[in-house]
Design a protein around this motif. Structure first.
Motif, PDB file in Angstrom:
ATOM      1  N   SER A  59      -5.105   2.732   5.419  1.00 45.80           N
ATOM      2  CA  SER A  59      -6.328   1.932   5.532  1.00 45.80           C
ATOM      3  C   SER A  59      -7.255   2.104   4.335  1.00 45.80           C
ATOM      4  CB  SER A  59      -7.079   2.285   6.820  1.00 45.80           C
ATOM      5  OG  SER A  59      -6.329   1.929   7.953  1.00 45.80           O
ATOM      6  N   HIS A  60      -7.242   3.288   3.742  1.00 43.73           N
ATOM      7  CA  HIS A  60      -8.116   3.552   2.597  1.00 43.73           C
ATOM      8  C   HIS A  60      -7.768   2.679   1.397  1.00 43.73           C
ATOM      9  CE1 HIS A  60      -4.506   5.946   1.823  1.00 43.73           C
ATOM     10  NE2 HIS A  60      -4.839   5.905   0.547  1.00 43.73           N
ATOM     11  N   ALA A  61      -6.539   2.176   1.347  1.00 42.54           N
ATOM     12  CA  ALA A  61      -6.079   1.385   0.202  1.00 42.54           C
ATOM     13  C   ALA A  61      -6.110  -0.112   0.471  1.00 42.54           C
ATOM     14  CB  ALA A  61      -4.655   1.810  -0.179  1.00 42.54           C
ATOM     15  N   ILE A  62      -6.602  -0.513   1.648  1.00 43.21           N
ATOM     16  CA  ILE A  62      -6.551  -1.924   2.044  1.00 43.21           C
ATOM     17  C   ILE A  62      -7.936  -2.445   2.404  1.00 43.21           C
ATOM     18  CG2 ILE A  62      -5.572  -3.600   3.674  1.00 43.21           C
ATOM     19  CD1 ILE A  62      -3.192  -1.759   4.035  1.00 43.21           C
ATOM     20  N   LYS A  63      -8.271  -3.610   1.858  1.00 48.73           N
ATOM     21  CA  LYS A  63      -9.452  -4.356   2.260  1.00 48.73           C
ATOM     22  C   LYS A  63      -8.985  -5.654   2.913  1.00 48.73           C
ATOM     23  CE  LYS A  63     -12.307  -2.527  -1.492  1.00 48.73           C
ATOM     24  NZ  LYS A  63     -13.098  -2.861  -2.709  1.00 48.73           N
ATOM     25  N   TYR A  64      -9.860  -6.268   3.680  1.00 51.95           N
ATOM     26  CA  TYR A  64      -9.471  -7.455   4.446  1.00 51.95           C
ATOM     27  C   TYR A  64     -10.343  -8.648   4.067  1.00 51.95           C
ATOM     28  CZ  TYR A  64      -7.051  -3.858   7.062  1.00 51.95           C
ATOM     29  OH  TYR A  64      -6.238  -2.805   7.397  1.00 51.95           O
ATOM     30  N   ALA A  65      -9.722  -9.830   4.092  1.00 51.08           N
ATOM     31  CA  ALA A  65     -10.465 -11.027   3.692  1.00 51.08           C
ATOM     32  C   ALA A  65      -9.866 -12.268   4.336  1.00 51.08           C
ATOM     33  CB  ALA A  65     -10.424 -11.178   2.170  1.00 51.08           C
ATOM     34  N   SER A  96       0.821  -1.206   0.000  1.00 53.51           N
ATOM     35  CA  SER A  96       0.000   0.000   0.000  1.00 53.51           C
ATOM     36  C   SER A  96       0.860   1.263   0.000  1.00 53.51           C
ATOM     37  CB  SER A  96      -0.961   0.004   1.193  1.00 53.51           C
ATOM     38  OG  SER A  96      -0.250  -0.005   2.418  1.00 53.51           O
ATOM     39  N   LYS A  97       2.011   1.215   0.677  1.00 54.58           N
ATOM     40  CA  LYS A  97       2.923   2.362   0.683  1.00 54.58           C
ATOM     41  C   LYS A  97       3.528   2.606  -0.706  1.00 54.58           C
ATOM     42  CE  LYS A  97       4.327   4.430   3.933  1.00 54.58           C
ATOM     43  NZ  LYS A  97       3.905   5.734   4.506  1.00 54.58           N
ATOM     44  N   GLN A  98       3.542   1.562  -1.548  1.00 50.09           N
ATOM     45  CA  GLN A  98       4.013   1.719  -2.927  1.00 50.09           C
ATOM     46  C   GLN A  98       2.900   2.191  -3.853  1.00 50.09           C
ATOM     47  OE1 GLN A  98       7.325   1.325  -3.108  1.00 50.09           O
ATOM     48  NE2 GLN A  98       7.122   0.664  -0.977  1.00 50.09           N
ATOM     49  N   GLY A  99       1.687   2.339  -3.295  1.00 49.48           N
ATOM     50  CA  GLY A  99       0.575   2.860  -4.088  1.00 49.48           C
ATOM     51  C   GLY A  99      -0.384   1.822  -4.622  1.00 49.48           C
ATOM     52  N   ALA A 100      -0.247   0.561  -4.208  1.00 48.13           N
ATOM     53  CA  ALA A 100      -1.151  -0.492  -4.673  1.00 48.13           C
ATOM     54  C   ALA A 100      -2.461  -0.482  -3.896  1.00 48.13           C
ATOM     55  CB  ALA A 100      -0.475  -1.855  -4.516  1.00 48.13           C
ATOM     56  N   ASN A 101      -3.501  -1.005  -4.522  1.00 45.57           N
ATOM     57  CA  ASN A 101      -4.763  -1.289  -3.845  1.00 45.57           C
ATOM     58  C   ASN A 101      -4.700  -2.739  -3.387  1.00 45.57           C
ATOM     59  OD1 ASN A 101      -5.968   1.291  -4.578  1.00 45.57           O
ATOM     60  ND2 ASN A 101      -6.075   0.465  -6.645  1.00 45.57           N
ATOM     61  N   VAL A 102      -4.822  -2.986  -2.089  1.00 47.40           N
ATOM     62  CA  VAL A 102      -4.446  -4.280  -1.513  1.00 47.40           C
ATOM     63  C   VAL A 102      -5.622  -4.978  -0.843  1.00 47.40           C
ATOM     64  CG1 VAL A 102      -2.813  -5.464   0.006  1.00 47.40           C
ATOM     65  CG2 VAL A 102      -2.177  -3.274  -1.037  1.00 47.40           C
ATOM     66  N   ILE A 103      -5.714  -6.291  -1.069  1.00 47.88           N
ATOM     67  CA  ILE A 103      -6.532  -7.146  -0.224  1.00 47.88           C
ATOM     68  C   ILE A 103      -5.574  -7.882   0.709  1.00 47.88           C
ATOM     69  CG2 ILE A 103      -8.072  -9.144  -0.107  1.00 47.88           C
ATOM     70  CD1 ILE A 103      -9.254  -8.287  -2.753  1.00 47.88           C
ATOM     71  N   MET A 153      -2.153  -1.041  12.724  1.00 44.35           N
ATOM     72  CA  MET A 153      -0.916  -0.579  12.110  1.00 44.35           C
ATOM     73  C   MET A 153      -1.203   0.132  10.794  1.00 44.35           C
ATOM     74  SD  MET A 153       2.439  -2.763  10.900  1.00 44.35           S
ATOM     75  CE  MET A 153       1.491  -3.739   9.730  1.00 44.35           C
ATOM     76  N   HIS A 154      -2.068  -0.447   9.987  1.00 50.37           N
ATOM     77  CA  HIS A 154      -2.415   0.184   8.709  1.00 50.37           C
ATOM     78  C   HIS A 154      -3.050   1.549   8.926  1.00 50.37           C
ATOM     79  CE1 HIS A 154      -2.692  -4.149   6.953  1.00 50.37           C
ATOM     80  NE2 HIS A 154      -1.451  -3.705   6.990  1.00 50.37           N
ATOM     81  N   LYS A 155      -3.844   1.657   9.976  1.00 51.45           N
ATOM     82  CA  LYS A 155      -4.476   2.928  10.300  1.00 51.45           C
ATOM     83  C   LYS A 155      -3.421   3.958  10.719  1.00 51.45           C
ATOM     84  CE  LYS A 155      -8.285   2.501  12.480  1.00 51.45           C
ATOM     85  NZ  LYS A 155      -9.293   2.274  13.551  1.00 51.45           N
TER      86      LYS A 155
END
Length: 204
Positions: free
Chosen positions: A59-65, A31-38, A52-54
């Motif tokens: 957090s805006h670039a990360i979803k959880y699964a 996410s720090k490199q600019g990717a949209n992450v699951i 940590m992501h927050k």
């Protein structure tokens, strides 16, 4: 991480799946490199990962699964990048490891990239000490360099390097850090098959 970035190229704007993410470290990097992450794990990531992501403002670039590597619930050709660290060994058999990599191949887009780091069988000394001191070594299936090449044979390209020998013997972060610095000297004389980590980049 510099090796992964050098080979993978620009990650910004890419769709990424991070597997086995318990505490969310790879998701943070992506996410720090600019990717949209699951950010995924078999039973989901920990609350500490989300916090940590927050704290890092991603957090805006990360979803959880929840995700089982041997049976990913995503359509074919979904992701530009799939990334994991120390996951294959937990699958316990070479057949399951093959299934896991096949699932990654399936969900990657054409031209997509797989990035991973995994523990190798390494030397007889590593094998002995793991059995003696590592509680999960009885079921963890360490891989060899040749097996890694077989696992990745469907990909159009397979690039890797190996590292580490004494660092695995550290019992604390301070010890591992010190021994890791020694490894930078020892690796020149340690046969590749006796090193304990492999870093891999594959292109679909």
């Amino acid at each position: 991480l510099p090796f992964f970035f050098f080979i993978a190229g620009d990650i910004a704007g890419k769709e990424a799946l991070a597997i086995g993410e318990r505490h969310g470290g790879l998701s943070l990097w992506l996410s720090k490199q600019g990717a949209n992450v699951i950010s995924s794990d078999l039973n989901g990531v920990t609350p500490e990962a989300r916090e940590m992501h927050k704290q890092y403002g991603v957090s805006h670039a990360i979803k959880y699964a929840n995700a089982d590597l041997t049976s990913l619930s995503y359509p074919d050709n979904t992701f530009d990048i799939v990334m994991f660290k120390s996951v294959l060994g937990a699958l316990r058999s070479f057949q399951n490891q093959q299934k896991g990599i096949s699932e990654i191949y399936r969900v990657l887009k054409p031209g997509g990239t797989l990035l991973f780091a995994e523990n190798l069988v390494a030397s007889p000394l590593h094998t002995f000490l793991r059995r003696k001191f590592i509680k999960w070594a009885t079921y963890w299936r360490y891989i060899t360099i040749d097996e890694t090449a077989i696992l990745c044979q469907k990909f159009s390209s397979f690039t890797y390097f190996t590292a580490g020998f004494t660092g695995a013997f550290g019992r604390s972060e301070m010890q591992r850090s010190f021994l890791g610095k020694l490894d930078s000297l020892f690796e020149k004389v340690v046969p590749e098959k006796n090193r304990y980590i492999i870093f891999v980049v594959c292109k679909k």
